[in-house]
Motif scaffolding. Sequence first.
Motif, short mmCIF file in Angstrom:
data_model
loop_
_atom_site.label_atom_id
_atom_site.label_comp_id
_atom_site.label_asym_id
_atom_site.label_seq_id
_atom_site.Cartn_x
_atom_site.Cartn_y
_atom_site.Cartn_z
N ASN A 1 0.81 -1.22 0.00
CA ASN A 1 0.00 0.00 0.00
C ASN A 1 0.84 1.27 0.00
N VAL A 2 1.89 1.27 0.83
CA VAL A 2 2.68 2.49 0.98
C VAL A 2 3.34 2.91 -0.34
N PRO A 3 4.15 2.04 -0.98
CA PRO A 3 4.77 2.46 -2.24
C PRO A 3 3.74 2.71 -3.35
N LEU A 4 2.61 1.97 -3.32
CA LEU A 4 1.58 2.21 -4.32
C LEU A 4 1.00 3.61 -4.17
N VAL B 1 -8.77 -2.98 1.18
CA VAL B 1 -9.68 -2.08 0.46
C VAL B 1 -8.94 -0.98 -0.30
N PRO B 2 -8.06 -0.18 0.35
CA PRO B 2 -7.37 0.87 -0.41
C PRO B 2 -6.46 0.31 -1.51
N LEU B 3 -5.93 -0.89 -1.29
CA LEU B 3 -5.08 -1.51 -2.31
C LEU B 3 -5.90 -1.79 -3.57
N ILE B 4 -7.09 -2.34 -3.37
CA ILE B 4 -7.96 -2.66 -4.52
C ILE B 4 -8.41 -1.39 -5.23
N VAL B 5 -8.85 -0.39 -4.44
CA VAL B 5 -9.37 0.86 -5.02
C VAL B 5 -8.28 1.59 -5.80
#
Length: 345
Positions: free
Chosen positions: A49-52, A121-125
């Motif tokens: 999540n962080v680097p994305l 959730v934030p990873l998918i979105v």
Amino acid sequence: LALFLAFYWSLRLNASIYNLVTNYSLSLPLYFWPYVILTLGTLILFAINVPLFVYRLRKYGFPKFKVRGLTGLGSIVGVFASACPVCGSTLLSAIGITGGLAAFPLGGLELKALSFGLMAVPLIVTTRQLKRFASGAEACPVPKNASFKTKEKSWFAALVVGIAILGYLAVKLLATDPIFFSIFPKKTTLINPADNRLYEASQVQAGNNPIYGEVVAKVLPEAGFQSKIYLGDSVVKLVAEGVIDRQKFAGIYQGRGGLPPELEEVLIETSYQPILLTKANANYYVNLLWPLGLSNYMSTNNQSPVNGKTLFNFASTGGWNLGQEENGGEYFNKFRIVELNPQQE
């Protein structure tokens, strides 16, 4: 690394990796492995999540949606869930949840799953939005070059230093966990107060360290502690009342070579042999005396602060899971195993 340190710090407030492995890996594998998998999964999702998010920020600017905050919320929930149900959770107790993870029906796995979900959730979105941007399916800001540039060397250096510091802290913390303790070299200098001599604590073994050997000999003498107390028929009664489930009790020690010789028949026969506590058998007696103290009737327990709405949430009650009931609170102050007069109570 940062989130791992936060999880591990929370666990070490009242337990350790060693506690989790020894208490749950064999006796409750359906708790232990989901705990491990959800923890590792949460760490991995956070690490993605962080680097994305940084990539999305550098290439397209700040997102307008607020789903990204779920990553931080998932981290916080994960920190609160990183504890030992038997020992309780210091952080959960601090916000009024007495008994910590033992207060939850699944021993805190609910929080682990919630933490994992909040990371997912934030990873998918974010991934879906980046795909829409790339395909032109959604209007987006003018893309920028997200790669590191020469003028950003200071940021790269800061990251390297940050990783080095976090790695150092992780090693320092893990070196104090009983499960890893013997792996790491010890550099502590010990002083003998009797003659002010210095000893280098290079190994944590009695033979290599005079001070350590002296302490072990006093705290855990080879001969053990001989008491005048015997179990009598107390354990047999505990089994009869279901406070100790024979199958669950035996399951814990199945992978450890079984019960020591003096306790092999303790669940089915009266014992008048005075208890001799040793390094080898002390952990067995914990699981024999805990349910006795939990379930034995005392009139004074009627006024105990434990005997209230939170009865099932204490580590000393809810943490007992070797009975036929799922929660040890069911047995609190219930059976007259050892009759006591008021003075004895």
